[in-house]
Design a protein around this motif. Structure first.
Motif, PDB file in Angstrom:
ATOM      1  N   UNK A   1       9.983 -22.123  30.754  1.00  0.00           N
ATOM      2  CA  UNK A   1      10.490 -24.091  30.816  1.00  0.00           C
ATOM      3  C   UNK A   1      11.022 -23.833  31.835  1.00  0.00           C
TER       4      UNK A   1
ATOM      5  N   UNK B   1      11.242 -31.558  20.304  1.00  0.00           N
ATOM      6  CA  UNK B   1      11.735 -30.603  21.008  1.00  0.00           C
ATOM      7  C   UNK B   1      10.876 -30.049  22.014  1.00  0.00           C
ATOM      8  N   UNK B   2      10.095 -29.358  20.890  1.00  0.00           N
ATOM      9  CA  UNK B   2       8.635 -28.452  21.616  1.00  0.00           C
ATOM     10  C   UNK B   2       7.963 -30.134  22.441  1.00  0.00           C
TER      11      UNK B   2
ATOM     12  N   UNK C   1       8.899 -32.731  24.167  1.00  0.00           N
ATOM     13  CA  UNK C   1      10.408 -32.912  25.088  1.00  0.00           C
ATOM     14  C   UNK C   1       9.641 -31.335  26.467  1.00  0.00           C
ATOM     15  N   UNK C   2       9.866 -30.143  25.151  1.00  0.00           N
ATOM     16  CA  UNK C   2       9.946 -28.938  26.519  1.00  0.00           C
ATOM     17  C   UNK C   2       8.543 -29.087  27.581  1.00  0.00           C
ATOM     18  N   UNK C   3       7.649 -29.803  26.901  1.00  0.00           N
ATOM     19  CA  UNK C   3       5.932 -29.766  28.258  1.00  0.00           C
ATOM     20  C   UNK C   3       5.277 -28.762  27.165  1.00  0.00           C
TER      21      UNK C   3
ATOM     22  N   UNK D   1       5.597 -30.394  33.695  1.00  0.00           N
ATOM     23  CA  UNK D   1       5.004 -30.751  32.800  1.00  0.00           C
ATOM     24  C   UNK D   1       3.865 -30.014  32.076  1.00  0.00           C
ATOM     25  N   UNK D   2       2.999 -30.876  31.172  1.00  0.00           N
ATOM     26  CA  UNK D   2       2.549 -29.721  30.087  1.00  0.00           C
ATOM     27  C   UNK D   2       1.449 -28.845  30.592  1.00  0.00           C
TER      28      UNK D   2
END
Lengths: 116, 151, 190
Positions: free
Chosen positions: A47, C42-43, C45-47, A52-53
């Motif tokens: 992270x 949580x995953x 929010x962690x992107x 962003x994703x």
């Protein structure tokens, strides 16, 4: 740093459940929690703040996407790891049901007689 | 209201409505895995969830038949073999696991057929595998009940 | 964003302790389900939306299977006294693990400061190389297909093991009672 310390506490809880509990189902739950903690550790290592994703939306700038996205490699590995966890849990439940049938108990310490 | 096999009338009714939606959701998640979050793994487990719901809601006291278990284990192996065959066809373009099918416009559905086919193979494999494990556990539970004299 | 992470992590730890210390097995299984669902938030929010959706679905099916297994055991009475030695030994091992893990923390970057090195190459080349807008799928199914092949093998073996272990007619040809010889009668009938 506090975040990593909390994560190690999470790992330790799963480890404790695996080691100290005597009920077989409780041991399975401990291993599940340990699995969750390890997956979370891997994702957290990849992270970055404001990330962003790793999925480029249509029309998004490519250079900006590369600069902002979180690390995709841990995510790819954790995705397979979660599904493997499903298979392992089913295998352990199968073993627990057989133990229940053959020994009429779920206490792990009772299962000490070898039988061909 | 416990007339007939399976769970109560309310559960059976709601499952009948939801089953199709859950199934289509699983297929959609798998097919669009290369553009949106999802993919074959998730789609497979969602499809397995739909099948598990149908077994829990409509299943009788006897448990699933042996024919269903055999069909599901065959599908499991078929998915794995399909994945391997797609990888082996990579030798057409040079080496193992090469993206050998022609690609289309980026960011559209047809942008990469290779990954879509891989996703379908994994959908079949994971869905059938998870459902096979569940079937084995349910069938064994019925045997345990019969042995211990529970209804 | 940071306080949310801390709050969810503390919730996860408390939920896990509750799951392990509950007397009723069914309550423990449900507590583990709650932990898994909080973990999926949580995953997200962690992107990692891919991981979050997988976690939700897998948690649902795991909890269903565990409830099928646990509903038959209910409140299990342990026949022996809890032995202090194994509990103390387990706690000592867990403390050793914590010590080593804290020492290993020195090698990690602070949270949120990841600099993807190999991942950078994948991010740059994912869309041009494979046509996937989703970089995770590009890595999983194209760049690192061997990993997925190994994963498929592992899950095939695990499910095969479960199916073979639970064969209904495993003991019919031997025609022997299901109770193990040598088990005292009061244990056999609980």
């Amino acid at each position: 740093m506090t975040m990593w310390a909390l994560l190690i506490a999470f790992l330790a809880v799963g480890f404790y459940g695996l080691l100290a509990k005597r009920n077989v189902i409780k041991k399975i739950l401990g291993l599940t929690i340990l699995d969750h903690a390890v997956n979370l550790l891997l994702i957290m290592i990849g992270y970055r703040h404001g990330g962003c994703a790793p999925i480029r939306l249509p029309g998004e700038d490519h250079a900006g996407f590369v600069a902002r996205s979180v690390d995709p490699i841990p995510q790819a590995l954790v995705l397979t790891s979660i599904v493997i966890g499903l298979g392992i849990t089913m295998l352990m439940v199968a073993l627990a049901l057989r133990i229940r049938q053959c020994y009429r108990t779920l206490d792990g310490t009772e299962v000490n007689r070898l039988k061909g | 209201m416990n007339d007939g096999p399976g769970m109560s009338l309310i559960v059976r009714m709601v499952s009948r409505w939801l089953l199709g939606f859950v199934f289509v959701y699983g297929l959609g998640v798998a097919l669009f895995g290369h553009l949106t979050p999802g993919g074959g793994f998730v789609g497979g487990v969602v499809v397995a969830c739909a099948l598990v719901m149908s077994i829990l809601a409509f299943g009788g006291k006897q448990g699933p038949g042996a024919f269903l278990a055999r069909a599901v284990t065959t599908l499991d192996a078929a998915g794995a073999l399909m994945f391997l065959a797609l990888a082996l066809f990579g030798y057409v373009a040079g080496c193992f696991f090469t993206n050998w099918i022609a690609r289309g416009e980026p960011a559209t559905f047809g942008s990469t057929w290779f990954v879509i086919l891989m996703n379908v193979a994994i959908l079949v494999k994971v869905g059938a595998g998870a459902f096979a494990g569940f079937l084995a556990i349910v069938a064994f539970g019925h045997i345990l009940d019969a042995e211990e004299g529970r209804p | 964003m940071e306080p949310t992470f801390y709050g969810l992590l503390v919730f996860l730890i408390i939920g896990s302790i509750v799951a392990l210390e509950m007397k009723d097995i069914l309550s423990s299984v449900i507590a583990v389900g709650v932990v898994g669902l909080a973990l999926s938030i949580l995953f997200l929010l962690l992107g990692a939306p891919d991981i979050a959706i997988t976690q939700v679905v897998v948690e649902i099916i795991v909890v269903t299977v565990l409830i099928r297994a646990a509903a038959r055991s209910g409140r299990v009475e342990m026949t022996r006294r809890p032995d202090l030695v194994s509990t103390v030994l387990g706690l000592i091992l867990v403390l050793c693990f914590c010590g080593f893990a804290l020492a290993a923390l020195e090698t990690l970057r602070p949270f949120g400061g990841a600099r993807p090195l190999v991942g950078h190459w994948y991010l740059v080349n994912a869309e041009a190389g494979t046509g996937c807008a989703n970089a995770v799928m590009a890595i999983l199914l194209d760049f690192r297909g061997y990993d997925t092949l190994g994963e498929a093998t592992v899950i095939l073996t695990a499910i095969l093991g479960a199916v073979v272990l639970l064969r209904p007619k495993a003991r019919e040809e031997e025609a022997e009672p299901a109770v193990v010889p040598g088990v005292p009668a009061e244990v056999a009938h609980e």
